[in-house]
Design a protein around this motif. Structure first.
Motif, mmCIF file in Angstrom:
data_model
loop_
_atom_site.group_PDB
_atom_site.id
_atom_site.type_symbol
_atom_site.label_atom_id
_atom_site.label_comp_id
_atom_site.label_asym_id
_atom_site.label_seq_id
_atom_site.Cartn_x
_atom_site.Cartn_y
_atom_site.Cartn_z
ATOM 1 N N SER A 77 0.851 -1.183 0.000
ATOM 2 C CA SER A 77 0.000 0.000 0.000
ATOM 3 C C SER A 77 0.888 1.234 0.000
ATOM 4 N N MET A 78 0.292 2.340 -0.354
ATOM 5 C CA MET A 78 1.032 3.602 -0.303
ATOM 6 C C MET A 78 0.146 4.672 0.306
ATOM 7 N N ASN A 94 -12.117 7.819 -7.489
ATOM 8 C CA ASN A 94 -13.200 7.188 -6.729
ATOM 9 C C ASN A 94 -14.146 6.385 -7.618
ATOM 10 N N GLY A 95 -14.043 6.564 -8.931
ATOM 11 C CA GLY A 95 -14.968 5.886 -9.832
ATOM 12 C C GLY A 95 -16.366 6.463 -9.786
ATOM 13 N N ARG A 150 -8.250 4.004 -2.264
ATOM 14 C CA ARG A 150 -9.395 3.827 -1.377
ATOM 15 C C ARG A 150 -10.238 5.098 -1.402
ATOM 16 N N GLN A 151 -11.513 4.958 -1.085
ATOM 17 C CA GLN A 151 -12.448 6.076 -1.182
ATOM 18 C C GLN A 151 -11.975 7.262 -0.343
ATOM 19 N N THR A 152 -12.112 8.450 -0.909
ATOM 20 C CA THR A 152 -11.729 9.666 -0.204
ATOM 21 C C THR A 152 -12.902 10.197 0.615
ATOM 22 N N THR A 171 -4.804 6.928 0.348
ATOM 23 C CA THR A 171 -4.228 5.595 0.492
ATOM 24 C C THR A 171 -4.623 4.757 -0.709
ATOM 25 N N ALA A 172 -3.665 3.990 -1.219
ATOM 26 C CA ALA A 172 -3.937 3.122 -2.366
ATOM 27 C C ALA A 172 -3.276 1.772 -2.151
ATOM 28 N N ASP A 173 -3.889 0.739 -2.698
ATOM 29 C CA ASP A 173 -3.318 -0.605 -2.668
ATOM 30 C C ASP A 173 -2.527 -0.835 -3.950
#
Length: 214
Positions: A77-78, A94-95, A150-152, A171-173
């Protein structure tokens, strides 16, 4: 393009900067050149990583460890800190759909609605890492070709007598791409200028030319 001659540098280099966080939509197998719809995400503050590796796999023969398969990337993750996201960039990671006009009384109000249909896409993420060695600056494009943010959420603090500059933490995977290489990270060359590193970064993530100074 001008690449730094490492033979003229010290034995190591020190990190001195981070800039130009960008994203591009992940497509197909994620191979270089396959990302689309790229954009500058925001102005970069910092980025940090938490990388996981698989447990060691050891083959024993003749009473000794004869073969090993160690330290292979298994996920991560980052955490990215930026100044703040414009609405378009936030919808992208977020899509979320484009704003729709919702009738309220006698007026139509534009709303971005986040519900069951919102699904964060896989994207490529990249930035420029800046180093210095023996007085020489190096600008390195770094790309993680497949991540999912991940959702903001709209965190905030009230303003006081002194202006309180508030940043956004994302945060992102991190995942491997889907071609035979299973890459999870790409590192560009050590370029002499930021503009050269930025051009490579934008080309890999399909960021349009007009966004170069955005």
């Amino acid at each position: 393009m001008s690449i730094v001659d490492s033979s003229r540098l010290a034995a190591g280099r020190v990190g001195v900067g981070f800039s130009d966080p960008c994203v591009g939509l992940y497509n197909g197998t994620g191979a270089p050149g396959s990302h689309t719809n790229g954009m500058r995400l925001a102005r970069g503050g910092s980025v940090s990583f938490n990388i996981s590796t698989a447990d060691d796999s050891v083959f024993y023969a003749d009473d000794v460890a004869a073969e090993t398969d160690t330290d292979k990337f298994s996920g991560g993750s980052m955490t990215l800190v930026v100044d703040g996201l414009h609405a378009k960039a936030e919808r992208f990671i977020n899509g979320e759909s484009e704003p729709e006009e919702v009738p309220v009384g006698e007026e139509n109000i534009p709303l971005t609605r986040t519900g069951r249909t919102a699904s964060a896409p896989d994207v490529g993420f990249g930035f420029i890492r800046v180093y210095q060695s023996k007085g020489t600056m190096m600008f390195v494009p770094v790309i993680l070709p497949k991540v999912k943010f991940r959702q903001t959420a709209p965190d905030g603090e009230t303003q006081t007598e002194r202006k309180n500059y508030q940043t956004t933490s994302l945060t992102a995977d991190i995942m491997r791409i889907d071609d035979d290489s299973n890459d999870w990270k790409w590192m560009g060359a050590d370029y002499s200028t930021r503009d050269e590193a930025r051009a490579v970064l934008h080309r890999l993530l399909a960021v349009p030319q007009e966004a170069a100074n955005g």
